[in-house]
Enzyme design. Structure first.
Site, PDB file in Angstrom:
ATOM      1  N   ASP A 144       0.858  -1.177   0.000  1.00 46.80           N
ATOM      2  CA  ASP A 144       0.000   0.000   0.000  1.00 46.80           C
ATOM      3  C   ASP A 144       0.900   1.236   0.000  1.00 46.80           C
ATOM      4  OD1 ASP A 144      -2.335   1.616   0.341  1.00 46.80           O
ATOM      5  OD2 ASP A 144      -1.881   1.740   2.460  1.00 46.80           O
ATOM      6  N   LYS A 145       0.318   2.377  -0.301  1.00 47.73           N
ATOM      7  CA  LYS A 145       1.102   3.622  -0.294  1.00 47.73           C
ATOM      8  C   LYS A 145       0.867   4.416   0.982  1.00 47.73           C
ATOM      9  CE  LYS A 145      -0.206   7.511  -1.996  1.00 47.73           C
ATOM     10  NZ  LYS A 145       0.122   8.482  -0.936  1.00 47.73           N
ATOM     11  N   GLU A 195      -3.058  21.434  -0.660  1.00 43.28           N
ATOM     12  CA  GLU A 195      -3.464  22.816  -0.423  1.00 43.28           C
ATOM     13  C   GLU A 195      -3.133  23.248   0.990  1.00 43.28           C
ATOM     14  OE1 GLU A 195      -7.554  23.412  -1.485  1.00 43.28           O
ATOM     15  OE2 GLU A 195      -6.990  24.037  -3.496  1.00 43.28           O
ATOM     16  N   SER A 200      -8.716  16.055 -13.240  1.00 44.97           N
ATOM     17  CA  SER A 200      -7.601  15.277 -13.784  1.00 44.97           C
ATOM     18  C   SER A 200      -7.329  15.639 -15.232  1.00 44.97           C
ATOM     19  CB  SER A 200      -7.908  13.780 -13.664  1.00 44.97           C
ATOM     20  OG  SER A 200      -8.044  13.409 -12.316  1.00 44.97           O
ATOM     21  N   ARG A 225       6.587  16.442  -5.276  1.00 48.50           N
ATOM     22  CA  ARG A 225       5.378  16.755  -6.036  1.00 48.50           C
ATOM     23  C   ARG A 225       5.428  18.238  -6.402  1.00 48.50           C
ATOM     24  NH1 ARG A 225       1.039  13.177  -3.555  1.00 48.50           N
ATOM     25  NH2 ARG A 225      -0.428  14.888  -3.714  1.00 48.50           N
ATOM     26  N   ASP A 260      -1.345  -0.904   6.109  1.00 51.84           N
ATOM     27  CA  ASP A 260      -1.623  -0.448   7.471  1.00 51.84           C
ATOM     28  C   ASP A 260      -3.083  -0.098   7.703  1.00 51.84           C
ATOM     29  OD1 ASP A 260      -1.689   1.890   5.908  1.00 51.84           O
ATOM     30  OD2 ASP A 260      -1.170   3.110   7.662  1.00 51.84           O
TER      31      ASP A 260
END
Length: 1450
Positions: free
Chosen positions: A506-507, A676, A726, A787, A1028
């Protein structure tokens, strides 16, 4: 992976091997039918049967969720079935039952079955202990408290099933459970401990009726059950007692106990914000809204009122977490319900004071539980490999028994008529030579039963338990900050950790910390790197309060000048900012910081700001100070304006809301997007504090603030929000400056670099130069895995905006193609932008993640990331975690609308053909292209192919041989199609095998499990899944080994895992050290166990030649009885516990050595055959050499013939010596414990023989009394013992010596280097690395694939976009576009409820006052748009001359 035909026996065996015990006990069935939930209404008559009971289809499951495997009723049968999957256990049971018959009894039948009972009992206790922990975890979750409506005549008519009985109901002390009840799943205290005053009472919460202003004040009245106040109230209830149709009230930061329909919320327009990272892994908040027909239900009294009667028609429970078909019926009116009005179990309420809702689905009908599988019964690979070996041994046993039976029967038939002396008494009526053959067969099974020793399984369980303890006590994988150790929750999978080939991760929360940190920025062509964030002290995520200068009030005073240079470099001077006119006599005076705020806190009165992680940069702080005090004629004017514009865009171009903590007086930024929040907080750190919004007015405090009104604020009117999607990859806002004369209009934009760059103003050399510099900075940021966002702005003229606003309004109300028209009109305004700079945000990784992934890749493990985040986020994390290398090329497979994107099958085909033309995938599988090849956007005649077509001259001639290869990125939509049938599955799997890594984005929890099963079943490889959150449970259960991380998302993943760790980086040591050690130890131990028993059984077998094949023992029975108990058990256990083929630090420094475990080098059928042959050979040497030595010439000095036990005892000694020393020869590290283990059995044998032979018949009769007089005094004993042992060990010793000297592998080389040069650094020593084959990594197949394209010159490539030398290409197979990834990523909810409401308000405002777009006064004039003189929002007076110094006056 070409399909192959298998034999009937193979298919039968596969079916038996695939049998799963959990399928027999699984409580999950088909989801129930469609349902109607009745609220404040009785059930219809047709819901009841003839006896008045509610029909079964209308009875809903309880909200009790159970992840444990056993109950008190199923524990014994299920556990026994799991244990008897071992063929050996069935054999042991059959042998034990056989010996209950007197004819076959050797010793007491109870003693015979006792070892089997011990094995079954110990295993059952271990499994039971593991399951008790699961029950306790389930109980903690099921007893979490939630507010449920009660009283006031409220009755819930919906029928619920019975709760399951847990078999650990009283294991947890009641005091501990009371503590659990007062905590939510994350451990946060409920009600701040108020409930502890009445631990045995009923907790109620009453609400006063609304006051005149419509506000609700809560009055908590906690009373015992004797309180008879039956007003409607909220009762604290356990999650497991929540029923379908119940009204529940959830407060901020609480989890939802079930799938709930929203009735009302505390926020304006009944919007609620939820965090869904437990479901989909996304960290940005989602907005949900209430059902319009139910928004009047805002109190407990409203919920219980009979006037609020309605029903909810729901679809049947479904696994789809993004779709819901339901409707609310109020009287005759019907209101549609979708997922935007639903709160799913596992989500957490954020930024919303409270929510009232109705429960629609509970327990196993909830989305999150339906996406989770049942708790599996996992078996290790070594154990599965043992079954065929045990089967071979049993087959060998059967052949031996058949041989004895046949030969014995033939001999009896032949020799009885000849009066053979050993057949005396065989003439009885019940004695039949033919039947005696069957008796001999049974005796042979008992005689040779040790060929499959029951002690093997006892030893394996003991060793694995100790290995779990080694993991638990390893200080290197102990997390000091939380005091958490690495815990083995399943003790039978330790060797699987050493054979992992694929890792599925998972990330969110696993690789990342759920924390976005503003790290760097590029402003006006100058890059600011920021200082390194402070180390996490355990408080990160809770936020830190930072003092900020309050808003300034105007007082009359003389002008005074403070030296800004005397301020610390990290503090921006906000207090002593001058007014806009140089000769004004007004100054600014701050409010007293100790001033008490009495009423509702106001953002203008706040004196602090809550920031998670501070952004600090001394150079940037100095530049800002110089900008504040800059001279108009100085050379820094342009950069000063860009600084001001950059941070103003950060502080205003967003949808962040503000609130003020009444206790700390700190502004808290509530953002749906973590990006944000990080941007706005970074602006606040630099002094640009967003003070909130008053309807459509945005308030900003900056170092340059100080308008004529003296409030120290800049005010902007929000006119339009061009929201992020997107497809657009950008967000813009249109603002009007309110506190200036001209009231200029501004467009502020942020987005992807390529989207912003193509919309910049053209023909400006300075702008082009700035773009090139910023582009280089973006490449630098992207190479570090950050990012990025690019910022720009534009000044809009009044006439231009007025005309555009009309077109925009028409587009927003269009009936056809509204979205396309809105996008087209928005794009018109977002042109001729002026570049300000770029930001770099770090999705902060867990400590050591990039290094861990890099080392795991070096170990040959393929890593797949499965996340619910969007594609850009997944790619950004891939770069930052080293999953995507600097020279990796990305293949993107997207799902979506077939009309606008290529079909998934075609995308997969194109990827195979264009990037892997030499692979045999298409030929092997018979795939046929059904479409034209993709074309490159760079030219109509240039087919999209490997980056050899022009890029080779830039990245270098060795680009095709780089090990980076390809990384496949596929989204959930494409996966849904690819997993539908075998053709898609096979093509996807074959393509993924050619890639270095795979990233699956936008996937549901169930898709994660399906991806794991695709690889696990399709390739037959060992898989590990790590996560997790609750959304990772199904993936963890589907993998061979599941690892849970104790993170911020609760303990759901840990409760379902096999191993629990605190940090992802601990996975490296868990696999490379503990896993590799355990696999090598267990494999070596099992092989040596089989070997030593073959030695013993072999001697017994050779004896049958000389005893008429009667299945008699050659040893005295106690020697055979203690063979696996005392004589030879210690060395194999020593191997399992203490063997070490390489030190831990060597395995950590050289991850490449893991390939020996990954490739199954330590255990398998080949090694089994080799060890079996060793055992047979050594048994023959021992038996025949000693037999012929003793029988050639008698060993007795008196000339008498020797007795059986006289020479067979020598055989026992020789066998024990040979077996133990052979085990020692196969041990890599001779420690003190190994010495003890090897020789303790030999010493015990000597002591036992001396004592046992000396026991006189006066004590009890033994068949070997007096043997000491013949055994130890014989020269044959002392001659045969060393001779047979040396001859037995000689073949293996020669083979090991030859291998080490002439054909060493990497392990031998490393051990030799460590022995001869213990101080050499193996990780960085080129001489050592060149000697290791594992480190000489060949160029991968995927990077050597030859492109069929013609080579292109550098000139032909010059027209294409510039490529970063550090990164490869990124190809979107759905569109054919190839681009360079510069780190763009921005997470926010698209088309969410909150954004739609905000757009609606702005639209209504424009509709009611269309004239606002025109100039408000003639004095406002449009300025020329050329040059930097009118840069965004900087008033003319802020750049001013500094006051002259005394020297200048002189």
């Amino acid at each position: 992976m070409a399909p192959h035909k298998s034999s009937t026996i193979a298919r039968w065996y596969d079916k038996v091997a695939a049998f799963k015990v959990e399928d027999l006990f699984s409580g999950k069935g088909e989801p129930g039918p469609q349902r109607t939930v009745f609220v404040n209404a009785d059930l219809p008559e047709d819901y009841h049967d003839q006896k008045g009971r509610v029909k079964k289809e209308h009875v809903y499951p309880t909200n009790q969720v159970i992840t444990s495997k056993y109950t008190i009723l199923t524990f014994l049968p299920r556990n026994l079935l799991e244990q008897f999957r071992r063929i050996a256990n069935i054999f042991f049971l059959a042998i034990a039952v056989l010996q209950f018959f007197n004819k076959f009894s050797t010793i007491s039948p109870g003693l015979v079955i006792l070892p089997l009972l011990i094995v079954l009992g110990i295993t059952a206790l271990k499994d039971g202990y593991e399951d008790v922990k699961r029950h306790q975890s389930d109980r903690a979750v099921n007893h979490t408290q939630v507010r449920v409506l009660s009283g006031g005549g409220w009755v819930n008519p919906n029928a619920m099933g019975r709760k399951a009985r847990t078999f650990v109901r009283r294991v947890v002390p009641k005091r501990a459970m009371d503590k659990i009840k007062n905590r939510n799943p994350k451990g946060e205290e409920e009600l701040q401990g108020v409930t502890t005053n009445v631990p045995d009472g009923e907790v109620r919460e009453y609400e006063d009726p609304p006051d005149e202003e419509g506000e609700h004040r809560l009055s908590n009245m906690f009373a015992h059950h004797e309180n008879h106040d039956d007003r409607a109230h909220w009762k604290m209830t356990s999650w497991e007692d929540v029923r379908v149709g119940d009204f529940v009230k959830i407060l901020d930061n609480q989890s939802f106990p079930a799938d709930i329909l929203i009735c009302s919320t505390s926020e304006d327009e009944n919007v609620a914000f939820v965090e869904t990272k437990n479901l989909d892994g996304e960290t940005n908040l989602k907005s949900r809204n209430a059902v319009p027909a139910l928004t009047h239900i805002r109190t407990a009294a409203d919920c219980a009122s009979a006037h609020n009667s309605f029903r909810i028609d729901c679809d049947r429970p479904d696994v789809n977490m993004y779709k819901l078909n339901a409707a609310v019926r109020v009287g005759k009116d019907v209101f549609p319900v979708d997922m935007q009005m639903t709160l799913l179990r596992g989500t957490v309420l954020r930024n919303t004071s409270w929510v009232i809702g109705v429960v629609m689905y509970t327990g196993k009908d909830t989305r999150i539980v339906m996406n989770s599988g049942g708790t599996p019964s996992k078996r290790g690979k070594v154990e599965r490999q043992m079954n065929p070996q045990v089967f071979i041994n049993l087959l060998l046993l059967a052949l031996m028994a058949v041989a004895c039976a046949i030969v014995d029967s033939v001999l009896e038939h032949r020799d009885y008529p000849n009066d053979a002396p050993w057949l005396f008494g065989a003439n009885r009526s019940d004695d039949n030579p033919s039947i005696n053959g069957l008796i001999t067969f049974a005796f042979a099974l008992i005689t040779f039963q040790n060929i499959v020793p029951i002690s093997l399984y006892i030893s394996i369980e003991f060793v694995r338990t100790c290995q779990a303890a080694f993991i638990y006590f390893d200080s290197e994988i102990y997390y000091e900050k939380t005091g958490q150790t690495t815990l083995a929750r399943s003790w039978n999978l330790s060797d699987d950790l050493g054979q992992i080939e694929y890792i599925f991760s998972d990330k969110t929360g696993t690789l990342t910390q759920n924390s976005m940190i503003f790290r760097k920025c590029s402003i006006g062509g100058k890059v600011y790197h920021g200082s390194e964030p402070e180390e996490d002290d355990g408080t990160r995520g809770k936020g830190e309060v930072k003092p900020i200068p309050p808003v300034l009030e105007k007082i009359e005073t003389h002008s005074s000048q403070r030296d800004a240079k005397s301020l610390p470099p990290n503090d921006i001077p906000l207090v002593d900012v001058r007014s806009s006119t140089g000769d004004s006599s007004t100054a600014i005076q701050p409010r007293e910081q100790g001033e008490e705020v009495t009423d509702t806190p106001d953002t203008l009165a706040a004196t602090n700001v809550k920031v998670t992680v501070h952004f600090r940069d001394e150079e940037l702080s100095r530049d800002l100070q110089e900008a504040v005090n800059a001279d108009e004629e100085s050379g820094n004017t342009a950069h000063a304006r860009q600084l001001n514009g950059f941070f103003t865009v950060l502080a205003l171009c967003h949808t962040v809301l503000t609130s003020v903590d009444p206790h700390t007086h700190a502004i808290e930024y509530k953002a749906q997007s973590p990006d944000e929040a990080a941007l706005v907080q970074a602006a606040a750190d630099m002094g640009f504090v967003f003070r909130g919004r008053d309807r459509e007015t945005l308030m900003l405090q900056t170092p340059f603030s100080g308008g004529d009104d003296g409030e120290g604020l800049e005010r902007y009117e929000l006119l339009n929000i061009l929201e992020f999607t997107s497809a657009r990859k950008r967000m813009s806002v249109v603002l009007r400056r309110l506190d200036t004369e001209d009231g200029r209009l501004f467009l502020l934009s942020k987005g992807a670099d390529n989207v912003i760059f193509e919309r910049l103003k053209r023909g400006n050399m300075e702008m082009d130069e700035l773009k090139n510099v910023t582009e280089r900075h973006l490449d630098e940021f992207a190479s570090q895995g950050l990012r990025t966002l690019t910022l720009a702005y534009k000044v809009i003229g009044e006439e231009e905006y007025a005309a555009w606003s009309e077109r925009y309004h028409e587009a927003t109300v269009a009936m056809d193609d509204r979205e396309k028209k809105v996008e087209a009109v928005s794009n018109e305004l977002e042109q001729d932008l002026r570049l300000l700079g770029a930001t770099a945000i770090e999705d902060r990784l867990q400590d050591g993640v990039p290094e861990t992934i890099e080392d795991l890749k070096r170990a040959g493990i393929k890593i797949w990331v499965a996340t619910g985040d969007k594609l850009e986020t997944a790619i950004a994390i891939g770069h930052s975690t080293n999953l995507i290398g600097r020279d990796s090329n990305i293949i993107v497979i997207r799902g979506g609308n077939p009309e606008t994107a290529r079909p998934v099958y075609q995308q997969l085909m194109n990827a195979v053909e264009e990037f892997f033309p030499e692979s045999t995938i298409l030929k092997d599988e018979g795939h046929v292209r059904n479409s034209a090849p993709l074309t490159s956007p760079y030219g109509s005649g240039d087919v999209l192919r490997r980056t050899d077509t022009g890029i080779s001259s830039i990245v270098g001639s060795n680009n095709g041989d780089r090990p980076g290869g390809f990384v496949l990125v596929i989204d959930g939509g494409a996966l849904e199609v690819a997993l539908e049938d075998e053709i898609h599955k096979d093509l996807l799997l074959r393509l993924a095998m050619l890639c270095e890594g795979v990233i699956c984005c936008r996937v549901s929890p169930l898709q994660k499990a399906l991806v794991v099963r695709l690889v696990k079943d399709g390739l037959g490889v060992m898989t590990l899944a790590i996560g997790d959150g609750a959304n990772d449970v199904s993936m963890i259960q589907a993998a061979d080994v599941g690892v849970g991380i104790s993170g911020e998302e609760g303990l759901q993943a840990v409760n379902s895992s096999d191993y629990a760790i605190a940090q992802f980086r601990f996975l490296k040591r868990l696999l490379l050290v503990h896993g590799h050690w355990s696999y090598q130890r267990n494999g070596n131990m099992i092989l040596n166990f089989f070997y030593k028993n073959i030695v013993c059984i072999g001697i017994l077998w050779w004896f049958q030649i000389y005893d008429g094949w009667s299945s008699n023992y050659v040893f005295e029975y106690t020697y055979l009885l203690f063979w696996n108990s005392f004589w030879t058990i210690a060395p194999v256990i020593g191997i399992g516990l203490f063997d070490r083929f390489a030190d831990a630090h060597v395995l950590m420094e050289l991850p490449e050595l893991y390939r020996y475990g990954r490739e199954g080098s330590w255990f398998g059928m080949w090694w089994f055959v080799v060890y079996m042959f060793d055992g047979v050979l050594q048994s023959a040497i021992i038996f025949f050499l000693i037999l012929y030595t003793y029988f050639t010439t008698t060993a007795r000095p008196d000339g008498y013939q020797i007795a059986l036990y006289e020479f067979s005892t020598v055989m026992a000694f020789a066998a024990v010596f040979a077996a133990n020393l052979f085990n020692g020869l196969n041990t890599n590290a001779w420690t003190g414990w190994v010495f003890f283990a090897v020789f303790v059995g030999i010493v015990l044998l000597w002591i036992y023989t001396a004592i046992y032979n000396a026991i006189s018949p006066g004590w009890f009769v033994t068949p070997i009394w007096g043997n000491n007089n013949f055994l130890f005094e014989s020269a044959y004993y002392w001659l045969c013992l060393p001779l047979t042992v040396c001859l037995s060990l000689l073949p293996r010793y020669v083979a090991k010596a030859y291998k080490f000297g002439f054909a060493p592998d990497d392990i031998d080389t490393v051990r030799y280097i460590r022995k001869m040069e213990p101080d050499r650094d193996l990780a960085h020593d080129p001489r050592a690395n060149s000697a290791l084959a594992a480190l000489q990594r060949p160029a991968s197949l995927i990077s050597r694939a030859t492109s069929r394209s013609r080579p292109a010159s550098a000139a032909s490539f010059a027209a294409r976009p510039s490529y970063d030398l550090r990164s490869g290409s990124r190809t979107d197979m759905s569109t054919g576009l190839r681009s360079v990834h510069r780190g763009f990523d921005f997470s926010t909810e698209e088309n969410g409820v909150a954004m739609r409401r905000m757009q609606t308000n702005l639209s209504e405002r424009r509709q009611s006052s269309r004239s606002l777009a025109t100039p408000a006064a003639p004095s406002r004039r449009r300025r020329d748009g050329h040059g930097l003189g009118h840069v965004f929002s900087v008033r003319r007076g802020f750049l001013r001359k500094k006051p002259s110094t005394p020297k200048e006056k002189e």
